[in-house]
Motif scaffolding. Structure first.
Motif: not given
Length: 525
Positions: A268-271, A340-355
């Motif tokens: 989950p996202g956090v503040y 903490g200046y960039v963070t995980i926004k999305d994840y493609n499980r099939r490609l194992q790629m993070y956005t």
């Protein structure tokens, strides 16, 4: 009754006994103590690592009375009082040489020496720390709990500097006893900003569990969306009253400003807890995380690796691209993520790629403000007070012509950073400079902007997204605004936004390298 917020207070016992707001994470803390004997957690600065560390200290000291009404009361049955050795290594950062670093570490150990005694044969910090662990066990007959907060603080400012090998050796001397004393250690918890690695100063400690990317513990620091809706609802309502908006609107404002950090692929996202508490305490939404400035070590590494900030907001990478030891990094991305200046926004499980991307408005605006002097030589605060206000009002009011005239005046006033005038003679560098400058200005105003946007027939220099308008912009160095506009139309740069529903404005801008400013511009809807 007035709610009290623990701004700047990191001691769990003080927060509880003095009635400050506390978001209950004790169930996650307890689960962590059951997972492994040695635990490492990486989180950005001001994200609650120190509070978690002192909470663990109180827990292992058996101070059951402090935890009444908290989740851990339903989980822990023994409440054994262990000897706890707590080190806050952040007190040793910023030291200029090896001797001063050792002296600082010795000062950290003095309170523990007063409790567990010393041995005259122990001279170095590592020798003394090892002796303290042994004597604590011998005097109490119990295993020892070790809590080390900000283990990497002395090293961050000297990453890739000459002092790094020397400082790393000193810190490794301090930590190497942790593995050797495994039999008498009950639990060891270590926090930091940079990633733990067996290739780093913990090379001798190969039995540690790194929970930094573990989904189970992704919310152990930070405040979740559920927690702000439940435990902090009165605070949201009070701030909404202050701003004369509804609680729903205030939740949206808080979310845009401080939310968005994710520390695993499905967490989950956090503040940001520091900024959120400061906003409630001051009754103002501000960039609180940056009030002490962007850390110098981060700006140094961004300059070292020629980091393109315009490419950071939507970058697709593998895990190894950002989850790697600081000493091994080939660009600034691992440090940007860990800080903490960039963070995980999305994840493609099939490609194992993070956005990856910026978490929220506070980070986007704060980092842009910190970088603007590096690029243009002008302070972000000066830009905001003068040019930015006029530029924003014109753009927000739909007066694109006035906004561009303000921009032209601003660019003519830039005191280019040392050495840039020569580089400006190279067209590619100059165009990159103006793209950076535009990007930082828009980002500092919290306007979403993309550069080098791919489309079917080329790349658009810049697309600016306002609530009611999309600006498609092309820059031509030593060329005319008409040339730039012809390229927008000829290659169909604006066509992909035709179904968006917002007003589409095409802007061609000509720049002169000799005059170092805009020469002309054309606006077309």
């Amino acid at each position: 009754m007035e709610r009290r917020y623990p701004v700047g207070i990191q001691t769990f016992s003080e927060i509880i006994t003095k009635g400050y707001v506390y978001i209950d994470k004790t169930d996650l803390m307890w689960g962590m103590t059951q997972l492994s004997k040695y635990i490492f957690l990486s989180r950005p600065r001001r994200f609650g690592k120190s509070l978690l560390s002192t909470t663990l200290c109180s827990f292992f000291e058996g101070r059951k009375e402090l935890f009444e009404g908290l989740k851990v009361m339903d989980l822990e049955k023994e409440w054994q009082c262990y000897p706890v050795l707590h080190l806050d290594v952040s007190m040793a950062k910023g030291k200029p040489d090896e001797d001063s670093l050792r002296r600082s570490l010795l000062l950290q150990l003095e309170p523990l020496i007063n409790i567990y005694g010393s041995n005259p044969n122990e001279k170095l910090p590592g020798e003394i720390f090892d002796g303290l662990i042994r004597r604590a066990n011998e005097l109490t007959g119990l295993q020892v709990v070790v809590v080390i907060d900000e283990y990497d603080a002395p090293l961050l400012d000297v990453v890739h500097e000459e002092q790094l090998p020397v400082f790393r050796r000193v810190m490794q001397e301090l930590y190497q006893c942790l593995k050797a004393r495994e039999a008498i250690i009950r639990f060891c918890f270590i926090t930091g900003i940079t990633k733990f690695s067996q290739l780093s100063i913990f090379s001798t400690l190969n039995n540690i569990t790194n929970i930094s990317l573990d989904p189970e513990f992704s919310a152990i620091c930070g405040i979740t969306g559920e927690e702000i809706y439940t435990q902090m609802l009165p605070d949201v309502e009070r701030l909404a009253h202050e701003y004369e908006v509804s609680p729903e609107e205030m939740r949206r404002m808080l979310r845009d400003t401080y939310y968005g950090y994710r520390f695993s692929h499905n967490s989950p996202g956090v503040y940001n807890p520091f900024s959120l508490m400061k906003a409630f305490n001051q009754r103002t939404l501000n960039n609180w995380w940056f009030e002490s400035g962007t850390p110098s070590y981060l700006l140094q590494q961004m300059r070292r690796y020629h980091t393109d900030i315009t490419a950071l907001d939507d970058i697709q990478v593998t895990l190894s691209a950002f989850d790697q030891p600081t000493e091994n990094m080939q660009d600034a991305l691992p440090l940007l993520y860990q800080s903490g200046y960039v963070t995980i926004k999305d994840y493609n499980r099939r490609l194992q790629m993070y956005t990856l991307g910026f978490p929220n408005k506070e980070v986007r605006v704060g980092l842009s403000d910190g970088l603007l002097p590096t690029v243009t030589g002008m302070r972000g605060s000066d830009v905001q007070v003068g040019f930015a206000a006029r530029f924003w009002n014109a753009l927000d009011g739909g007066d694109t012509d006035l906004a561009l005239r303000e921009l032209q005046t601003y660019l003519e006033s830039l005191p280019y950073v040392e050495g840039f005038k020569k580089k400006l003679e190279e067209v590619a560098v100059a165009e990159g400079f103006y793209e950076w400058t535009f990007y930082l200005i828009f980002s500092m105003l919290n306007v979403y902007v993309q550069t080098q946007v791919k489309c079917a027939r080329g790349r658009t220099d810049m697309v600016v997204f306002m609530p009611d308008t999309i600006y498609v912009m092309e820059l031509k160095l030593n060329g005319s605004a008409q040339d730039a506009l012809d390229q927008i139309n000829g290659r169909g740069y604006a066509l992909c936004y035709s179904t968006d529903g917002r007003r589409i404005v095409k802007v061609g801008i000509g720049f002169s390298v000799d005059k170092r400013t805009m020469t002309d511009y054309i606006i077309q809807e």
